[in-house]
Design an enzyme around this catalytic site. Sequence first.
Site, mmCIF file in Angstrom:
data_model
loop_
_atom_site.group_PDB
_atom_site.id
_atom_site.type_symbol
_atom_site.label_atom_id
_atom_site.label_comp_id
_atom_site.label_asym_id
_atom_site.label_seq_id
_atom_site.Cartn_x
_atom_site.Cartn_y
_atom_site.Cartn_z
ATOM 1 C CG ASP A 117 -1.939 -1.161 1.174
ATOM 2 O OD1 ASP A 117 -1.796 -2.044 0.321
ATOM 3 O OD2 ASP A 117 -2.840 -1.192 2.035
ATOM 4 C CG ASP B 206 -6.643 0.127 1.373
ATOM 5 O OD1 ASP B 206 -6.910 -1.074 1.519
ATOM 6 O OD2 ASP B 206 -6.909 1.000 2.225
ATOM 7 C CG HIS C 163 -11.152 1.137 0.264
ATOM 8 N ND1 HIS C 163 -11.251 -0.167 0.681
ATOM 9 C CD2 HIS C 163 -10.162 1.703 1.021
ATOM 10 C CE1 HIS C 163 -10.372 -0.377 1.660
ATOM 11 N NE2 HIS C 163 -9.692 0.729 1.879
ATOM 12 C CG HIS D 258 -8.381 5.245 3.047
ATOM 13 N ND1 HIS D 258 -9.311 5.046 4.042
ATOM 14 C CD2 HIS D 258 -7.881 4.017 2.761
ATOM 15 C CE1 HIS D 258 -9.355 3.765 4.354
ATOM 16 N NE2 HIS D 258 -8.502 3.109 3.588
ATOM 17 C CE LYS E 1 -4.145 -4.107 1.234
ATOM 18 N NZ LYS E 1 -4.865 -3.061 1.973
ATOM 19 C CB CYS F 31 -1.998 -2.841 5.190
ATOM 20 S SG CYS F 31 -3.756 -2.395 5.049
HETATM 21 C C1 VGL Z 1 -4.639 0.721 5.788
HETATM 22 C C2 VGL Z 1 -6.066 1.736 7.252
HETATM 23 C C3 VGL Z 1 -7.120 1.557 6.395
HETATM 24 C C4 VGL Z 1 -3.250 0.294 5.466
HETATM 25 C C5 VGL Z 1 -5.692 0.513 4.927
HETATM 26 O O1 VGL Z 1 -2.919 0.160 4.270
HETATM 27 O O2 VGL Z 1 -2.463 0.094 6.411
HETATM 28 N N1 VGL Z 1 -4.842 1.315 6.957
HETATM 29 N N2 VGL Z 1 -6.923 0.936 5.231
HETATM 30 ZN ZN ZN Z 2 -8.346 1.024 3.613
#
Ligand code: VGL
Ligand code: ZN
Length: 190
Positions: free
Chosen positions: A10, A52, A54, A71, A99, A131
């Site tokens: 990420d 990430d 979403h 985010h 993901k 993550c």
């Molecule tokens: C993450 C919070 C929400 C991460 C992803 O990549 O660590 N943290 N979504």
């Molecule tokens: Zn996230």
Amino acid sequence: MKGKALILVDVQNDFCPGGSLAVPNGHEVVPPLNRMIAFAVRHRWDIFASRDWHPRQTKHFAEFGGIWPVHCVQGTRGAEFHPDLRLPNGYVRFQVISKGLGDADDYSAFDGGMRPEAEHLYVGGLATDYCVLSTVRAAIEHGHKVTLLTDACRAVNLKDGDGERAIEEMRAIGAMFATVEDVLREPATI
Ligand code: VGL
Ligand code: ZN
């Protein structure tokens, strides 16, 4: 299982300073990860970059019952990989893992369907306490050896000490720790 793989977790704009869920100093993971990517390509390791990814409406976000600000919404600039990250596009052993496509939190790259064949995974990225931790946990559950790249990850630290506790948990479940420089000095293996 044999061989090694690099897992980039990420490394996206929204997790870097200026992003909507900025990890303090998150952008600092980019230079060491770029060195790791070049090394991994040279040694023919598999490389995975998770992201990430979403939908605009997901129970992962606070406004729909989750704990996070909006985010990494699919197709937005915040969801793009950091522009300075030199991903090995075109390298046949490189794969992007998306993901968080539904309502589940999907913190781990394994939640996005990542299934590395390599025995030993080298993991860095964002965030150490979410993550990265989840990916390391899942990797160990799947029977991999894991080395956390300590200079190539950063924590959100929603609560003070979360990053430290994440490191302690990884140590307790058997993860190893190395800096990118340590790995670059290791005897070359595939
Ligand atoms: C993450 C919070 C929400 C991460 C992803 O990549 O660590 N943290 N979504
Ligand atoms: Zn996230």
